[in-house]
Design a protein around this motif. Structure first.
Motif, mmCIF file in Angstrom:
data_model
loop_
_atom_site.group_PDB
_atom_site.id
_atom_site.type_symbol
_atom_site.label_atom_id
_atom_site.label_comp_id
_atom_site.label_asym_id
_atom_site.label_seq_id
_atom_site.Cartn_x
_atom_site.Cartn_y
_atom_site.Cartn_z
ATOM 1 N N ILE A 13 -4.515 4.743 2.177
ATOM 2 C CA ILE A 13 -4.313 3.583 1.318
ATOM 3 C C ILE A 13 -4.570 3.988 -0.134
ATOM 4 C CG2 ILE A 13 -5.108 1.231 0.794
ATOM 5 C CD1 ILE A 13 -3.903 1.413 3.567
ATOM 6 N N ARG A 14 -3.669 3.579 -1.034
ATOM 7 C CA ARG A 14 -3.880 3.794 -2.463
ATOM 8 C C ARG A 14 -4.373 2.484 -3.061
ATOM 9 N NH1 ARG A 14 1.089 4.127 -6.358
ATOM 10 N NH2 ARG A 14 0.824 1.917 -6.073
ATOM 11 N N GLN A 15 -5.461 2.553 -3.803
ATOM 12 C CA GLN A 15 -5.994 1.368 -4.476
ATOM 13 C C GLN A 15 -5.989 1.628 -5.966
ATOM 14 O OE1 GLN A 15 -9.417 -0.497 -2.750
ATOM 15 N NE2 GLN A 15 -10.143 -1.171 -4.728
ATOM 16 N N ASP A 16 -5.393 0.696 -6.726
ATOM 17 C CA ASP A 16 -5.343 0.879 -8.173
ATOM 18 C C ASP A 16 -6.520 0.193 -8.850
ATOM 19 O OD1 ASP A 16 -4.692 -1.857 -8.414
ATOM 20 O OD2 ASP A 16 -2.556 -1.463 -8.690
ATOM 21 N N ASP A 17 -6.576 0.291 -10.171
ATOM 22 C CA ASP A 17 -7.690 -0.256 -10.934
ATOM 23 C C ASP A 17 -7.810 -1.770 -10.835
ATOM 24 O OD1 ASP A 17 -8.338 2.283 -11.760
ATOM 25 O OD2 ASP A 17 -7.261 2.123 -13.666
#
Length: 61
Positions: A13-17
């Motif tokens: 999973i990619r989580q952004d700011d």
């Protein structure tokens, strides 16, 4: 439970700011998923990559 959950239970999973989360890929083993997450994480200073087990595969145990 679908067959795809049983075969590929580990997610990267990619989580952004802003806290938005996106599935990057599915993997058969936690080790494989962690290697991908580590590689992606080392290439990006603005994104966080994490490994999670799918909810369906946790329920099937």
């Amino acid at each position: 439970m679908s067959d795809s959950n049983a075969v590929l239970p580990w997610l990267v999973i990619r989580q952004d700011d802003n806290g938005n989360r996106y599935r990057v890929g599915r993997y058969a083993t936690k080790t494989e998923a962690q290697e991908v997450a580590d590689r992606l994480d080392s290439q990006s200073k603005e994104q966080l990559y994490v490994v999670e087990r799918t909810a369906a595969s946790r329920q099937a145990r």
